[in-house]
Scaffold this motif. Structure first.
Motif, PDB file in Angstrom:
ATOM      1  N   ALA A  31       0.644  -1.511   0.066  1.00  0.00           N
ATOM      2  CA  ALA A  31       0.024  -0.213  -0.576  1.00  0.00           C
ATOM      3  C   ALA A  31       0.588   1.539  -0.114  1.00  0.00           C
ATOM      4  N   TYR A  32       2.372   0.870   0.436  1.00  0.00           N
ATOM      5  CA  TYR A  32       3.126   2.286   0.434  1.00  0.00           C
ATOM      6  C   TYR A  32       4.248   2.241  -0.537  1.00  0.00           C
ATOM      7  N   ASN A  33       4.504   3.942  -1.254  1.00  0.00           N
ATOM      8  CA  ASN A  33       5.655   3.920  -1.716  1.00  0.00           C
ATOM      9  C   ASN A  33       7.008   3.796  -0.753  1.00  0.00           C
ATOM     10  N   MET A  34       7.503   2.975  -0.887  1.00  0.00           N
ATOM     11  CA  MET A  34       9.059   2.436   0.176  1.00  0.00           C
ATOM     12  C   MET A  34      10.415   2.970  -0.443  1.00  0.00           C
ATOM     13  N   ALA A  35      10.984   3.299   1.063  1.00  0.00           N
ATOM     14  CA  ALA A  35      12.191   2.791   0.374  1.00  0.00           C
ATOM     15  C   ALA A  35      13.511   2.722   1.336  1.00  0.00           C
ATOM     16  N   TRP A  36      14.508   2.929   1.734  1.00  0.00           N
ATOM     17  CA  TRP A  36      15.837   2.253   1.748  1.00  0.00           C
ATOM     18  C   TRP A  36      16.264   4.054   2.405  1.00  0.00           C
ATOM     19  N   TYR A  37      17.167   3.958   2.941  1.00  0.00           N
ATOM     20  CA  TYR A  37      17.969   5.149   3.680  1.00  0.00           C
ATOM     21  C   TYR A  37      19.030   4.824   4.538  1.00  0.00           C
ATOM     22  N   ARG A  38      20.239   5.571   4.628  1.00  0.00           N
ATOM     23  CA  ARG A  38      21.089   5.798   5.299  1.00  0.00           C
ATOM     24  C   ARG A  38      21.364   6.983   5.598  1.00  0.00           C
ATOM     25  N   GLN A  39      22.521   6.564   7.118  1.00  0.00           N
ATOM     26  CA  GLN A  39      22.580   7.680   7.911  1.00  0.00           C
ATOM     27  C   GLN A  39      24.391   7.798   8.074  1.00  0.00           C
ATOM     28  N   PHE A  40      24.919   8.554   7.745  1.00  0.00           N
ATOM     29  CA  PHE A  40      26.481   8.718   8.148  1.00  0.00           C
ATOM     30  C   PHE A  40      26.525   9.002   9.615  1.00  0.00           C
ATOM     31  N   PRO A  41      27.211   9.136  10.525  1.00  0.00           N
ATOM     32  CA  PRO A  41      27.535   9.489  11.921  1.00  0.00           C
ATOM     33  C   PRO A  41      27.955  11.138  10.698  1.00  0.00           C
ATOM     34  N   ARG A  42      27.111  12.129  12.255  1.00  0.00           N
ATOM     35  CA  ARG A  42      27.058  13.803  11.975  1.00  0.00           C
ATOM     36  C   ARG A  42      26.786  14.604  10.874  1.00  0.00           C
ATOM     37  N   ARG A  43      25.366  13.502   9.615  1.00  0.00           N
ATOM     38  CA  ARG A  43      24.935  13.918   9.090  1.00  0.00           C
ATOM     39  C   ARG A  43      23.643  13.642   8.410  1.00  0.00           C
ATOM     40  N   GLN A  44      22.738  14.028   7.399  1.00  0.00           N
ATOM     41  CA  GLN A  44      21.655  13.774   7.350  1.00  0.00           C
ATOM     42  C   GLN A  44      21.321  12.751   6.986  1.00  0.00           C
ATOM     43  N   GLU A  46      19.807   9.766   4.233  1.00  0.00           N
ATOM     44  CA  GLU A  46      20.072  10.013   2.896  1.00  0.00           C
ATOM     45  C   GLU A  46      18.918   8.714   2.469  1.00  0.00           C
ATOM     46  N   ARG A  47      18.224   8.930   1.696  1.00  0.00           N
ATOM     47  CA  ARG A  47      17.546   7.834   0.910  1.00  0.00           C
ATOM     48  C   ARG A  47      18.860   7.385  -0.211  1.00  0.00           C
ATOM     49  N   VAL A  48      18.853   5.857  -0.394  1.00  0.00           N
ATOM     50  CA  VAL A  48      19.479   4.906  -1.160  1.00  0.00           C
ATOM     51  C   VAL A  48      18.522   5.018  -2.110  1.00  0.00           C
ATOM     52  N   ALA A  49      17.095   4.490  -2.199  1.00  0.00           N
ATOM     53  CA  ALA A  49      16.684   3.822  -2.611  1.00  0.00           C
ATOM     54  C   ALA A  49      15.003   3.445  -2.478  1.00  0.00           C
ATOM     55  N   PHE A  50      14.280   3.532  -3.997  1.00  0.00           N
ATOM     56  CA  PHE A  50      12.587   3.428  -3.647  1.00  0.00           C
ATOM     57  C   PHE A  50      12.081   2.590  -4.406  1.00  0.00           C
ATOM     58  N   ILE A  51      11.286   2.025  -4.205  1.00  0.00           N
ATOM     59  CA  ILE A  51      10.542   1.211  -4.594  1.00  0.00           C
ATOM     60  C   ILE A  51       8.744   1.183  -4.590  1.00  0.00           C
ATOM     61  N   THR A  52       8.103   1.957  -5.425  1.00  0.00           N
ATOM     62  CA  THR A  52       6.972   2.685  -5.499  1.00  0.00           C
ATOM     63  C   THR A  52       5.298   1.526  -5.500  1.00  0.00           C
ATOM     64  N   SER A  53       3.737   1.231  -5.011  1.00  0.00           N
ATOM     65  CA  SER A  53       3.431   0.642  -4.547  1.00  0.00           C
ATOM     66  C   SER A  53       3.173   0.012  -5.975  1.00  0.00           C
ATOM     67  N   LEU A  54       3.545  -0.050  -7.525  1.00  0.00           N
ATOM     68  CA  LEU A  54       3.853  -0.271  -8.601  1.00  0.00           C
ATOM     69  C   LEU A  54       5.045  -0.919  -8.769  1.00  0.00           C
ATOM     70  N   HIS A  55       6.134  -0.601  -7.868  1.00  0.00           N
ATOM     71  CA  HIS A  55       7.521  -1.383  -8.474  1.00  0.00           C
ATOM     72  C   HIS A  55       7.814  -0.914  -8.850  1.00  0.00           C
ATOM     73  N   THR A  56       7.739  -0.011  -9.214  1.00  0.00           N
ATOM     74  CA  THR A  56       8.829   1.451 -10.305  1.00  0.00           C
ATOM     75  C   THR A  56       9.431   2.021  -8.633  1.00  0.00           C
ATOM     76  N   THR A  57      11.394   1.522  -9.347  1.00  0.00           N
ATOM     77  CA  THR A  57      12.241   1.639  -8.652  1.00  0.00           C
ATOM     78  C   THR A  57      12.941   2.654  -9.042  1.00  0.00           C
ATOM     79  N   ASP A  58      14.114   3.057  -7.778  1.00  0.00           N
ATOM     80  CA  ASP A  58      15.056   4.356  -8.381  1.00  0.00           C
ATOM     81  C   ASP A  58      15.455   4.355  -7.269  1.00  0.00           C
ATOM     82  N   TYR A  59      17.056   4.688  -7.754  1.00  0.00           N
ATOM     83  CA  TYR A  59      18.074   5.107  -6.513  1.00  0.00           C
ATOM     84  C   TYR A  59      19.503   5.811  -6.376  1.00  0.00           C
ATOM     85  N   LEU A  60      19.897   6.299  -5.885  1.00  0.00           N
ATOM     86  CA  LEU A  60      21.120   7.214  -5.588  1.00  0.00           C
ATOM     87  C   LEU A  60      22.041   6.510  -6.818  1.00  0.00           C
TER      88      LEU A  60
END
Length: 114
Positions: A31-44, A46-60
């Motif tokens: 039901a959701y557009n999902m994503a993976w994120y990562r965080q480095f020390p002392r940094r915001q 960032e989004r690494v990759a996402f996949i929509t509910s229709l299975h469209t994907t995109d990447y850093l």
């Protein structure tokens, strides 16, 4: 209340692989557009990759061709297959929706080192 639990991190050598998993409870993952994120020390985070509910994907850009995002509607999980890992991939990895709608989980530590 939707809960997200990440797992699968660890210590691997450069060039190695890891498979991260995100277990979703209290909601239906497709039901959701999902994503993976990562965080480095002392940094915001960032989004690494996402996949929509229709299975469209995109990447850093820096992970294209090395990481693969997927979802399993039966297990209600999301996976990030990470290959050809580099030291600069070292971070804590989190999952959430594209809109960061749910409380953040604990994340899973990925460390790439000799």
């Amino acid at each position: 209340q939707v809960q997200l639990v990440e797992s699968g991190g660890g210590l691997v050598q450069p060039g190695g692989s890891l498979t991260l998993s995100c277990a979703v409870s209290g909601g239906v993952i497709n039901a959701y557009n999902m994503a993976w994120y990562r965080q480095f020390p002392r940094r915001q985070r960032e989004r690494v990759a996402f996949i929509t509910s229709l299975h469209t994907t995109d990447y850093l850009e820096s992970v294209k061709g090395r990481f693969t995002i997927s979802t399993d509607d039966v297990r209600n999980t999301m996976t990030l297959q990470m290959d050809s890992l580099k030291p600069e991939d070292t971070a804590i990895y989190y999952c959430n929706t594209l809109s960061e709608a749910f409380p953040w989980g604990q994340g899973t530590q990925v460390t790439i080192s000799e």
